[in-house]
Design an enzyme around this catalytic site. Structure first.
Site, PDB file in Angstrom:
ATOM      1  N   GLU A  96      30.719   9.630  99.626  1.00 45.60           N
ATOM      2  CA  GLU A  96      31.241  11.015  99.641  1.00 45.60           C
ATOM      3  C   GLU A  96      30.349  11.763  98.481  1.00 45.60           C
ATOM      4  O   GLU A  96      30.291  11.371  97.317  1.00 45.60           O
ATOM      5  CB  GLU A  96      32.503  11.148  99.057  1.00 45.60           C
ATOM      6  CG  GLU A  96      33.445  12.497  98.666  1.00 45.60           C
ATOM      7  CD  GLU A  96      32.980  13.730  99.920  1.00 45.60           C
ATOM      8  OE1 GLU A  96      33.442  13.234 101.122  1.00 45.60           O
ATOM      9  OE2 GLU A  96      32.362  14.577  99.590  1.00 45.60           O
ATOM     10  N   GLY A 122      38.859  12.842 100.313  1.00 46.76           N
ATOM     11  CA  GLY A 122      39.842  13.663 101.065  1.00 46.76           C
ATOM     12  C   GLY A 122      39.050  14.676 101.807  1.00 46.76           C
ATOM     13  O   GLY A 122      39.723  15.628 102.528  1.00 46.76           O
ATOM     14  N   CYS A 147      40.029  19.027 103.988  1.00 45.59           N
ATOM     15  CA  CYS A 147      41.528  19.139 104.061  1.00 45.59           C
ATOM     16  C   CYS A 147      42.157  18.916 102.761  1.00 45.59           C
ATOM     17  O   CYS A 147      43.069  19.619 102.381  1.00 45.59           O
ATOM     18  CB  CYS A 147      41.713  17.931 105.202  1.00 45.59           C
ATOM     19  SG  CYS A 147      43.321  17.777 105.402  1.00 45.59           S
ATOM     20  N   VAL A 177      42.923  31.694 112.115  1.00 43.78           N
ATOM     21  CA  VAL A 177      43.926  30.832 111.563  1.00 43.78           C
ATOM     22  C   VAL A 177      43.890  31.028 109.989  1.00 43.78           C
ATOM     23  O   VAL A 177      44.751  31.111 109.196  1.00 43.78           O
ATOM     24  CB  VAL A 177      43.969  29.192 111.803  1.00 43.78           C
ATOM     25  CG1 VAL A 177      44.915  28.534 111.344  1.00 43.78           C
ATOM     26  CG2 VAL A 177      43.489  29.168 113.396  1.00 43.78           C
ATOM     27  N   VAL A 187      32.690  44.424 110.791  1.00 43.15           N
ATOM     28  CA  VAL A 187      32.047  44.777 109.798  1.00 43.15           C
ATOM     29  C   VAL A 187      30.632  44.423 109.632  1.00 43.15           C
ATOM     30  O   VAL A 187      29.988  43.499 109.977  1.00 43.15           O
ATOM     31  CB  VAL A 187      32.680  43.722 108.552  1.00 43.15           C
ATOM     32  CG1 VAL A 187      32.050  43.930 107.154  1.00 43.15           C
ATOM     33  CG2 VAL A 187      34.114  43.968 108.329  1.00 43.15           C
ATOM     34  N   ALA A 234      36.401  34.846 107.073  1.00 43.65           N
ATOM     35  CA  ALA A 234      37.025  33.982 107.754  1.00 43.65           C
ATOM     36  C   ALA A 234      36.756  33.992 109.280  1.00 43.65           C
ATOM     37  O   ALA A 234      37.617  34.277 110.020  1.00 43.65           O
ATOM     38  CB  ALA A 234      38.743  33.798 107.516  1.00 43.65           C
ATOM     39  N   GLY A 277      35.294  31.833 111.286  1.00 44.01           N
ATOM     40  CA  GLY A 277      35.199  30.388 111.796  1.00 44.01           C
ATOM     41  C   GLY A 277      34.398  29.611 110.979  1.00 44.01           C
ATOM     42  O   GLY A 277      33.903  29.865 109.949  1.00 44.01           O
ATOM     43  N   ALA A 307      42.465  18.349 111.353  1.00 42.80           N
ATOM     44  CA  ALA A 307      42.475  17.275 110.319  1.00 42.80           C
ATOM     45  C   ALA A 307      43.103  16.021 111.386  1.00 42.80           C
ATOM     46  O   ALA A 307      42.639  15.056 111.243  1.00 42.80           O
ATOM     47  CB  ALA A 307      43.572  17.486 109.203  1.00 42.80           C
ATOM     48  N   HIS A 365      73.099  19.258 117.279  1.00 43.55           N
ATOM     49  CA  HIS A 365      73.817  20.499 117.279  1.00 43.55           C
ATOM     50  C   HIS A 365      74.306  20.727 115.842  1.00 43.55           C
ATOM     51  O   HIS A 365      74.931  19.918 115.386  1.00 43.55           O
ATOM     52  CB  HIS A 365      74.954  20.996 118.122  1.00 43.55           C
ATOM     53  CG  HIS A 365      75.488  22.362 118.044  1.00 43.55           C
ATOM     54  ND1 HIS A 365      74.643  23.441 118.224  1.00 43.55           N
ATOM     55  CD2 HIS A 365      76.526  22.714 117.450  1.00 43.55           C
ATOM     56  CE1 HIS A 365      75.414  24.619 117.766  1.00 43.55           C
ATOM     57  NE2 HIS A 365      76.765  24.102 117.232  1.00 43.55           N
TER      58      HIS A 365
END
Ligand code: FAD
Ligand code: NAI
Length: 462
Positions: free
Chosen positions: A33, A39, A42, A179, A233, A266, A268, A317, A441
């Site tokens: 990493e 991590g 995400c 999203v 834009v 944002a 994609g 994720a 219920h």
């Protein structure tokens, strides 16, 4: 030279889950990493920090607008944004440290630094060479840039900067009604910003069932979000006052200027296949720069595999995690598999939007005969008690066999409710199967049962 059975490049939900599963199966595993913490997107800059801020801003909004309806007075409400951000940092740290703990527990070696495939079965990490029988590329994705809109992560931000603002913007303009735009736009709207979303298409969230997307847009408009659909834009200029955006109709036409103090780009995300050494290793990419794999996550080069956002499919994720498990099992000689027909997706706004399986448009395009069962939360006792009656459950079932083909929920805790319908699709259930199950219920899940009943034209509470 240290040698591993599996060396995973990237410690996001795809990579770290793959590493842990491979270690559980008795393999000698390392995970490289380049970020300082484990991590991936995400845990560090994606799912987890955004959900921390969505929760905080939701609490703030409820205290400001909903508590009084319940007879609760809170006096003058104040916002300590620095504390809110610090809490988000604590949530992120608890999660990334959790992965460190899991690596120690499962004896996964964490290789710190940027990894590069240097030859068959060879990876260099931070200048050190390692041998690996299997290399799993799990290098994830990054924000897609837009020509004419230069990100500085201060005034023109991606999701990363959008989750780090030090004050509430007066006017946040979001480019892209997907999203990220709607989740992060919701955070700042609830904290008091004016939010305008500029979307290229004539609808928001193109992957959603169109009826659900339209109803979702109406709810967001009611919350004060503004939408400029079918618009693009073409330029962004930094000024003393903020940012001036040039906006045109998508199909071309007269341009106009919109002022913002913060712009969130944002539109994609794209695969991070650069910098891993894929081209030198001879690994094939597709036309969008994603690593090409077969149905078993194998690339065209023996011993090199790929999973998660860096390959095709939804950038989620849990999709990356399931692929991580599957590829580890395949490497260990087992039959790892992911069912792409039953991958839920959730937008964590309020109300939430959740879906699994196929949309009405997809069924129409494929010529599948289907029935629709719908049930609104206005007719659900628990939703009324909560004061959260926006939205509905929509179930799509095969007209001949009654098999569940898709489910779409706009409403309170839609993300939790979709789990039942995902299980149902995974088990090949019919709408009648769901309708016959006893649901407690008063719960929101009764709306799921009623929608399944409605598919047979026999909802009770409507
Ligand atoms: P990533 O998580 O991107 O991890 C890849 C890792 O590889 C990174 O840490 C990177 O530093 C490392 N890396 C890359 N190249 C190298 C190299 N050469 N050497 C060493 N390390 C390298 N999905 C959901 O399902 N639910 C959500 O609520 C959600 N919210 C999101 C919110 C935001 C703001 C964003 C941006 C994304 C969100 N996502 C969500 C998407 C989710 O984050 C991704 O689908 C997921 O992280 C993909 O996992 P991955 O393991 O493929 O890659
Ligand atoms: P997205 O693909 O969801 O949405 C991008 C939107 O931008 C689309 O509506 C698209 O039509 C529009 N667009 C594209 N080019 C444009 C342009 N030039 N001008 C105006 N609009 C334009 O992408 P987003 O929101 O960046 O998120 C990336 C991915 O991250 C998501 O697709 C999802 O897979 C993942 N994610 C998942 C979350 C979750 O599961 N809750 C939360 C956040 C991200």
């Amino acid at each position: 030279m240290a040698e591993f059975d599996v060396l995973v490049i990237g410690s996001g939900p795809g990579g770290y889950v793959c590493a842990i599963r491979a270690a559980q199966l008795g393999l000698k595993v390392a995970c490289a990493e380049k970020r300082a913490t484990l991590g991936g997107t995400c845990l560090n800059i994606g799912c987890i920090p955004s959900k921390a801020l969505l929760q905080s801003s939701e609490n703030f909004h409820a205290a400001q607008h909903q508590f009084s309806d319940h007879g609760i007075g809170v006096g003058e409400l104040t916002l300590d944004l620095a504390r809110m951000m610090a809490r988000k940092g604590e949530v992120v740290a608890a999660n990334t440290k959790g992965v460190e703990f899991l690596f120690r527990k499962n004896k996964v070696t964490w290789l710190k630094g940027e990894a590069r495939i240097t030859g068959p079965g060879r990876v260099s990490v931070g200048g050190e060479e390692y041998a690996a029988k299997n290399i799993v590329i799990a290098s994830g994705s990054e924000s897609t840039p837009l020509k004419g809109v230069e990100v500085d992560e201060k005034r023109i931000v991606t999701s990363t900067g959008g989750l780090e603002l030090s004050e509430v913007p007066k006017h946040l303009v979001v480019i892209g009604g997907g999203v990220i735009g709607l989740e992060i736009g919701s955070v700042w709207r609830r904290l008091g910003a004016e939010v305008t979303v500029i979307e290229f298409l004539d609808r928001i969230v193109p992957t959603l069932d169109a009826e659900v997307a339209k109803a979702f847009e109406r709810v967001l408009v009611k919350q004060g979000m503004k939408f400029r659909l079918s618009s693009k834009v073409t330029a962004a200029k930094l000024t003393n006052a903020g940012v001036t955006l040039t906006v045109e109709p998508s199909k071309g036409g007269a341009a106009e200027e919109i002022m913002a103090d913060i712009v969130l780009l944002a539109i994609g995300r794209r695969a991070t296949s650069d910098g891993v050494g894929v081209t030198e290793a001879g690994v094939e990419l597709d036309e969008r720069g994603r690593v090409k794999v077969d149905a078993h996550f194998a690339t065209n080069v023996a011993g090199i595999w790929a999973i998660g956002d860096v390959i095709a499919g939804p950038m989620l994720a849990h999709k990356a995690e399931d692929e991580g498990v599957a590829v580890a099992e395949i490497i260990a000689g087992q039959a790892g598999h992911v069912n792409y027909e039953a991958i839920p997706s959730v937008i964590y706004t309020w109300p939430e939007v959740a879906s699994v399986g196929r949309s009405e448009e997809e069924l129409k395009a494929d010529g599948v005969a289907y029935v629709v069962g719908k049930f609104p939360f206005t007719a659900n006792g628990r939703a009324r008690a909560m004061g959260d009656t926006d939205g509905f459950v929509k179930i799509l079932a095969d007209k001949t066999t009654d098999r569940l083909l898709g489910a779409h929920i706009l409403g309170p805790d839609a993300g939790g409710l979709i789990a039942e319908l995902t299980t149902a699709i995974e088990f090949g259930a019919s709408a009648e199967d769901v309708a016959r199950i006893c649901h407690a219920h008063p719960t929101l899940s009764e709306a799921v049962k009623e929608a399944a009943l409605a598919a047979e034209g026999r909802a009770i509470h409507m």
